[in-house]
Design an enzyme around this catalytic site. Structure first.
Site, PDB file in Angstrom:
ATOM      1  N   ASN A   9       0.858  -1.178   0.000  1.00  0.00           N
ATOM      2  CA  ASN A   9       0.000   0.000   0.000  1.00  0.00           C
ATOM      3  C   ASN A   9       0.899   1.235   0.000  1.00  0.00           C
ATOM      4  OD1 ASN A   9      -1.834   2.031   0.484  1.00  0.00           O
ATOM      5  ND2 ASN A   9      -2.317   1.404   2.589  1.00  0.00           N
ATOM      6  N   TRP A  10       1.011   1.856  -1.160  1.00  0.00           N
ATOM      7  CA  TRP A  10       1.943   2.991  -1.291  1.00  0.00           C
ATOM      8  C   TRP A  10       1.377   4.287  -0.716  1.00  0.00           C
ATOM      9  CZ3 TRP A  10       3.705   2.281  -7.130  1.00  0.00           C
ATOM     10  CH2 TRP A  10       4.488   1.114  -7.212  1.00  0.00           C
ATOM     11  N   HIS A  96      -9.646   1.159   4.637  1.00  0.00           N
ATOM     12  CA  HIS A  96      -8.333   1.306   5.283  1.00  0.00           C
ATOM     13  C   HIS A  96      -8.478   2.284   6.458  1.00  0.00           C
ATOM     14  CE1 HIS A  96      -4.248   2.662   6.044  1.00  0.00           C
ATOM     15  NE2 HIS A  96      -3.903   1.468   5.595  1.00  0.00           N
ATOM     16  N   GLU A  98      -6.838   4.751   7.409  1.00  0.00           N
ATOM     17  CA  GLU A  98      -6.710   6.187   7.097  1.00  0.00           C
ATOM     18  C   GLU A  98      -7.977   6.717   6.423  1.00  0.00           C
ATOM     19  OE1 GLU A  98      -2.920   5.637   5.236  1.00  0.00           O
ATOM     20  OE2 GLU A  98      -2.157   5.143   7.223  1.00  0.00           O
ATOM     21  N   GLU A 167      -5.630  -4.878  10.444  1.00  0.00           N
ATOM     22  CA  GLU A 167      -4.610  -3.855  10.679  1.00  0.00           C
ATOM     23  C   GLU A 167      -4.967  -3.064  11.928  1.00  0.00           C
ATOM     24  OE1 GLU A 167      -2.378  -2.755   6.860  1.00  0.00           O
ATOM     25  OE2 GLU A 167      -4.150  -1.501   6.932  1.00  0.00           O
ATOM     26  N   GLY A 173       2.074   2.484  10.748  1.00  0.00           N
ATOM     27  CA  GLY A 173       3.006   3.602  10.612  1.00  0.00           C
ATOM     28  C   GLY A 173       3.660   4.020  11.924  1.00  0.00           C
ATOM     29  N   SER A 209       3.098  -1.842  10.440  1.00  0.00           N
ATOM     30  CA  SER A 209       4.541  -1.842  10.742  1.00  0.00           C
ATOM     31  C   SER A 209       5.233  -3.158  10.407  1.00  0.00           C
ATOM     32  CB  SER A 209       4.786  -1.444  12.201  1.00  0.00           C
ATOM     33  OG  SER A 209       4.382  -0.104  12.415  1.00  0.00           O
TER      34      SER A 209
HETATM   35  P1  PGA Z   1       2.638   0.528   7.582  1.00  0.00           P
HETATM   36  O1  PGA Z   1       1.191   0.701   6.920  1.00  0.00           O
HETATM   37  O2  PGA Z   1       3.221  -0.756   7.054  1.00  0.00           O
HETATM   38  O3  PGA Z   1       3.407   1.745   7.137  1.00  0.00           O
HETATM   39  O4  PGA Z   1       2.435   0.477   9.069  1.00  0.00           O
HETATM   40  C1  PGA Z   1       0.351  -0.412   6.727  1.00  0.00           C
HETATM   41  C2  PGA Z   1      -0.947   0.036   6.107  1.00  0.00           C
HETATM   42  O5  PGA Z   1      -1.428   1.128   6.443  1.00  0.00           O
HETATM   43  O6  PGA Z   1      -1.536  -0.668   5.272  1.00  0.00           O
END
Ligand code: PGA
Length: 248
Positions: A9-10, A96, A98, A167, A173, A209
């Site tokens: 996932n960029w 997701h 975010e 997740e 992150g 992460s």
């Molecule tokens: P991350 O993000 O590997 O930077 O923690 C994972 C994601 O949000 O899919």
């Protein structure tokens, strides 16, 4: 043979020119293998570049990071499933963290988006996960179950094209990943929910992460069918190495 899915996932990185350079490095360094699939989720502007680069490679595909549920119309800034598909997408992330926490996407929205992805012939990758406060309150399984129920409502059987990504929000992150044991516990609960809906074969990824240092240990846990990776997927050398990760 255990088959693993590595999803990159960029987020809001790598436009078309960066993507061309990335894909040529990655494809030079990574040889396809029958026990690995690699799915790329670039920003929408780079979908066509990724899909062109992976054409003819059976184990790779491009996917959208988000789609809107209407197929077309006056929705400035949004892209629909059919538009993403026209740019070469074959999958779509839905819900997701975010999208949920930065853009205010609701549980009900995720249900519409899963349905929209399926009707555009895209493999939906539904993301679920609890915040730190929810985990501390002991509500992890309650939250994840609520997210599953909202996004995959009855009637009807859970579609076999679906993938789930667990997740935990506190792990995304932050450099703080769930332990394999913590992830496995939630994966088991998700799998049992899916089994009750005749979808026990659904793939369940872990995300949050994941990096070169912890991928092998996480993937040694058999409950994980793969990983969804943000930060550590942005460097093509590191990503090629991560996808090659040896798993016991
Ligand atoms: P991350 O993000 O590997 O930077 O923690 C994972 C994601 O949000 O899919």
């Amino acid at each position: 043979m255990r088959s693993l899915l590595f999803a990159a996932n960029w987020k809001m990185h790598l436009g078309p020119a960066d993507t061309r350079a990335y894909m040529s490095t990655f494809l030079a360094e990574y040889q396809e293998r029958p026990d690995r699939q690699v799915w790329f989720f670039p920003p929408a502007v780079s979908l066509e570049t990724v899909s062109t680069a992976v054409r003819g490679r059976a184990s790779m595909l491009a996917g959208a990071q988000d789609i809107y549920w209407e197929p077309k119309g006056a929705f400035t800034g949004a892209i629909s499933g059919p538009l993403a598909a026209q740019a070469g997408a074959r999958a779509a992330l839905v819900g997701h963290s975010e999208r949920r926490h930065v853009f205010g996407e609701t549980d009900a929205d995720t249900g519409r988006k899963v349905a929209a992805a399926l009707s555009a012939d895209l493999y939906p990758v539904l993301c679920v996960g609890e915040t730190l406060a929810q985990r501390d309150a002991g509500d992890t399984l309650k939250v994840v179950t609520r997210q599953l129920e909202a996004a995959l409502p009855p009637p009807g059987r859970v579609d076999p094209r679906l993938t789930i990504a667990y997740e935990p929000v506190w792990a995304i992150g932050t450099g703080r990943n769930a332990t394999p044991k913590d992830a496995a516990e939630v994966h088991r609960a998700i799998r049992s929910w899916l089994k009750d809906r005749a979808a026990g074969q659904t793939r369940i990824l872990y995300g949050g992460s994941v990096n070169l240092k912890n991928a092998a240990e996480l993937l040694a846990e058999r409950e994980l069918d793969g990983v969804l990776v943000g930060g550590a997927s942005l460097d093509p050398h590191g990503w090629a190495e991560l996808v090659r990760t040896g798993v016991a």
